[in-house]
Write a protein that holds these residues in place. Structure first.
Motif, short mmCIF file in Angstrom:
data_model
loop_
_atom_site.label_atom_id
_atom_site.label_comp_id
_atom_site.label_asym_id
_atom_site.label_seq_id
_atom_site.Cartn_x
_atom_site.Cartn_y
_atom_site.Cartn_z
N ALA A 69 0.82 -1.21 0.00
CA ALA A 69 0.00 0.00 0.00
C ALA A 69 0.86 1.27 0.00
N SER A 144 -14.91 1.73 7.32
CA SER A 144 -14.92 2.02 5.87
C SER A 144 -15.27 3.49 5.64
N VAL A 153 -5.87 4.04 3.78
CA VAL A 153 -5.89 2.64 3.37
C VAL A 153 -6.47 1.83 4.53
N ASP A 176 -9.31 -2.67 2.05
CA ASP A 176 -8.52 -2.67 0.81
C ASP A 176 -7.65 -3.91 0.75
N THR A 199 -7.26 -9.45 -1.18
CA THR A 199 -7.67 -8.13 -1.70
C THR A 199 -8.54 -8.31 -2.94
N ASP A 201 -8.23 -5.79 -5.14
CA ASP A 201 -7.53 -4.87 -6.03
C ASP A 201 -6.40 -5.59 -6.77
N LEU A 204 -2.82 -4.12 -6.12
CA LEU A 204 -2.28 -4.45 -4.80
C LEU A 204 -1.91 -5.93 -4.74
#
Ligand SMILES: *Cc1c(COP(=O)(O)O)cnc(C)c1O
Length: 373
Positions: A69, A144, A153, A176, A199, A201, A204
């Motif tokens: 991150a 969140s 993050v 995240d 994750t 993402d 990431l």
């Protein structure tokens, strides 16, 4: 009766686990082989998340998540003062500074109100790590919202919460990034050290994947500095076997928690004037009881009393992180987080694992009732 008896679980899956280990040995693919990919796929499916990246431990999972991150020197990261040491040490390991907020006295998870007030005016704060302590998800609605409001993050420390949910969604899908430990005492556990990052993402996920193998996509070419933190194939094969049973084991833990509650009520130990407090579950959370933790008056005496009768118990954790000697430099003191400090004086984890019998639960409750009578 110990706090945790792993030999009983082993007895039920011994043949299957040994066959899985044998398959890895026969393949001779010990590093990032098909067994690792297989576990990563199964774990991601179970959790309902897009990516799962195995690594060497839960501590490394936190470190890799923070590094992926982009958290580093000059940054601050906020987390709970009532957690295992690695939650905070992983922050210092990337060169950042831990900041704490107090906890909720009922769930022992970070208190959103305390988090909100410590997040405001902190320009260096880059991430928050809610810990799903004892197997119960923290208030991820609130965290969140705070993360979005302050562009932070959000990293779940889900080391104790494989299979736990918040509003029906599994731990590991709520931030995240999320970090899991498969240390032998956890509710999903390996035969040694192991961990994972999850994750949604893609970027990431790719970053964690590269950082766990020295920062190289192509062997001997390093785009950035990474480390060696792979999940062993043998551990992955063991974890894939255990994952099949996890839902059942978690349900048995929940059943035991219910039985404990029933027995404590029967012993007259569940009222508001009781010397003990039973665990409470938030309406939006499901609790997998990685630990069954009561609050107890004269906690240390009770612990000795139980130990003299052959009943294991443990204190998670006797010293809150802001009171650890190595964190003196952060400038906190006694009274900085009074709710976490009170919990550290009063919490006691009782025997909890899937294979416990009702008779054993009764023995524990009878002993506690005898202590306070
Ligand atoms: C166990 C644990 C860790 C560290 O995991 P390891 O696999 O032992 O490195 C981190 N955070 C929490 C909350 C834990 O319980």
């Amino acid at each position: 009766m110990p706090l945790l008896d792993l030999s009983r679980q082993y007895a039920t899956i011994r043949t299957e686990v040994l066959a899985a280990i044998e398959r890895v040995c026969d393949s001779q693919q010990y590093i990032l082989g098909p067994a690792v990919q297989d576990f990563e796929t199964r774990a991601a499916q179970f959790i309902g998340v897009k990516f799962c990246i195995g690594c060497a431990s839960g501590s490394d999972a936190l470190f890799l998540a923070l590094a992926a991150a982009g958290i580093g020197p000059g940054d601050e990261v906020l987390t709970s003062p009532l957690s295992f040491f690695a939650t905070a040490s992983s922050i210092t390991r990337v060169g950042a500074r831990p900041v704490f907020a107090d906890i909720d006295p009922e769930t022992y998870n970070m208190d959103p109100v305390s988090v909100q007030s410590s997040v405001e005016h902190r320009v260096r704060l880059k991430a928050i790590i809610p810990v799903h302590l004892y197997g119960q998800c923290a208030d991820m609605d609130a965290f969140s919202r705070i993360a979005a409001q302050f562009k932070l993050v959000l990293i779940e420390d889900a080391a104790q919460a494989f299979g736990a949910t918040w509003r029906g969604r599994h731990a590991g899908t709520l931030g995240d990034l999320a970090c899991f430990s498969f240390y032998p005492s956890k509710n999903l556990n390996a035969f040694g050290d192991a961990g994972a990052v999850t994750t949604y993402d893609e970027n990431l996920a790719a970053r964690v994947r590269v950082l766990r193998v020295h920062g190289s996509r192509e062997r001997y070419y390093h785009e950035e500095i990474g480390w060696n933190s792979r999940l062993d194939s043998i551990q992955a094969a063991i974890l894939s076997v255990k994952l099949k049973y996890l839902e059942k084991w978690n349900a048995q833990r929940q059943q035991h928690a219910e039985t404990y509650g029933k027995l404590f009520r029967g012993a007259g130990l569940a009222g508001s004037d009781s010397p003990i407090g039973l665990p409470k579950t938030h309406a939006n959370a499901s609790h997998v009881y990685h630990q069954y933790v009561i609050r107890a008056q004269r906690r240390d005496e009770l612990r000795k009393f139980l130990s003299d009768r052959g009943i294991g118990s443990e204190v998670f954790y006797p010293v809150p992180l802001h009171r650890q000697k190595c964190f003196d430099y952060l400038g906190y003191g006694e009274g900085s987080f009074p709710i976490a400090e009170a919990a550290a004086r009063e919490v006691l984890a009782l025997p909890m694992f899937a294979e416990l019998t009702e008779e054993e639960l009764r023995t524990v409750v009878d002993a506690i009732a005898a202590f306070y009578s």
